[in-house]
Enzyme design. Sequence first.
Site, short mmCIF file in Angstrom:
data_model
loop_
_atom_site.label_atom_id
_atom_site.label_comp_id
_atom_site.label_asym_id
_atom_site.label_seq_id
_atom_site.Cartn_x
_atom_site.Cartn_y
_atom_site.Cartn_z
N GLU A 38 0.74 -1.17 -0.03
CA GLU A 38 -0.05 0.14 0.12
C GLU A 38 0.77 1.01 -0.03
O GLU A 38 0.33 2.21 -0.90
CB GLU A 38 -1.00 -0.06 1.08
CG GLU A 38 -2.11 -0.97 1.12
CD GLU A 38 -2.88 -0.81 -0.16
OE1 GLU A 38 -3.01 0.16 -0.84
OE2 GLU A 38 -3.80 -1.72 -0.40
N TYR A 83 8.50 10.32 -4.41
CA TYR A 83 8.17 10.57 -2.99
C TYR A 83 8.88 9.79 -2.12
O TYR A 83 8.38 8.94 -1.12
CB TYR A 83 6.72 10.14 -2.97
CG TYR A 83 5.60 11.00 -3.95
CD1 TYR A 83 5.84 12.44 -3.77
CD2 TYR A 83 4.67 10.52 -4.71
CE1 TYR A 83 4.81 13.13 -4.31
CE2 TYR A 83 3.90 11.32 -5.28
CZ TYR A 83 3.95 12.66 -5.03
OH TYR A 83 2.95 13.54 -5.73
N TYR A 121 -6.51 6.71 3.73
CA TYR A 121 -6.74 5.65 2.68
C TYR A 121 -6.04 4.51 3.01
O TYR A 121 -6.49 3.35 3.16
CB TYR A 121 -6.21 6.02 1.13
CG TYR A 121 -6.05 4.73 0.43
CD1 TYR A 121 -7.09 4.17 -0.13
CD2 TYR A 121 -4.68 4.39 0.33
CE1 TYR A 121 -6.60 3.07 -1.10
CE2 TYR A 121 -4.47 3.07 -0.52
CZ TYR A 121 -5.61 2.39 -0.91
OH TYR A 121 -5.44 1.10 -1.59
N ASP A 139 -10.05 6.38 -2.64
CA ASP A 139 -8.90 6.79 -3.24
C ASP A 139 -9.46 7.34 -4.47
O ASP A 139 -10.57 7.41 -4.98
CB ASP A 139 -7.91 5.71 -3.73
CG ASP A 139 -8.36 4.76 -4.54
OD1 ASP A 139 -9.48 4.72 -4.62
OD2 ASP A 139 -7.49 4.12 -5.15
#
Length: 346
Positions: A38, A83, A121, A139
């Site tokens: 995830e 990220y 989420y 999402d």
Amino acid sequence: MQRNQNYFVQELIDWFSKAKRDLPWRQTRDPYKIWLSEIILQQTRVEQGLPYYERFIDHHPDVHSLADSNEKDVLKLWEGLGYYSRARNLHATAKFISKELNGTFPNNYQNLLQLKGIGPYTAAAIASIAFKESTPVVDGNVYRFASRYFGVFDDITQSATRKTFESLLRDIIPSDRPDDFNQAMMEFGATVCTPSPNCDQCHFTQSCFAYQQKAQNQLPVKTKKVKVSEEHLNYLIFEHSGKYLLHSRTEGIWKGLYQFYLIRSKEEQKELLNKYDGKVTMESEIIKHILTHRRLWVKFVTIEIHEAKSFKNLSKELGLHPFSLEEMLNLPRPKVIVNYLQQAVN
DNA sequence: GATGCGTGGTG
DNA sequence: TCACCAAGCAT
């Protein structure tokens, strides 16, 4: 209505069992592996994240292994995925679970939400998939699919809208299969109800609001991202015998506060002067003063901005926000202000 | 609540 | 070409 929704849920889960992609994190209920997948898949496509998942599992098959690694090595494994705070939070959370919780994962939405790198989420995804908690995930896929199917026109860029969708889905998520329901919603959004939807292969056109209303392209409602273009803030600073000409804003934000005269424009300063030449508007009167009354000390300060930045925030950043009259009278001399503004732009 | 964070794919 | 987007989160 409830009967129709039960039918929708059953059809969706049936579709999922047949059409779902075969992915490694769908072969397990190990919360560590669910969690890892995830985090990797946040804002990342399956095809892009898959090799990273495999590599992480190879190097670190459980949370203790990951915890005993060091951040530098974790970032090296993450290299190229983007990220990077995800990787730092991943490592920090692995250490926390391994050391503080003796390797036992929090097993519900609220406790998962406390962990670094886990938001609404991801907490819902882990709670439902690893622990069968009936908490709906929301999402980008879910926003798209659900808004079209149910005809929800709330602006999905507004954070309050999440609650609307959570509430809607909480009413239909089946308590015996929350994991399959959540993944089915996302999978359908990712493969069929895509931004440019594949309605010809959709099972739900008969009951789909958007299909029936031909509103697929209107949903989900997402307020347009402001187009980035240049704009000029033209500040007019008048000085005569040590006095400065100000005016009070008559509308909008900062109504009633004082500031130097401001003309916002798309044009360069020169074009702006041509544009107003000879026209009878309040602003053109000011321009005429600039051109004719030489005894007035006037300075044009033009600042280029991007519309993507809100006027309010930019003004604050540059120190251009209006002042109360009292504050304004205590300002430094305009020349100093001009220098300050020019520095602020650099 | 707006903004920054990354890389890669798409029409 | 390029705006938009993709299993969001932290600040």
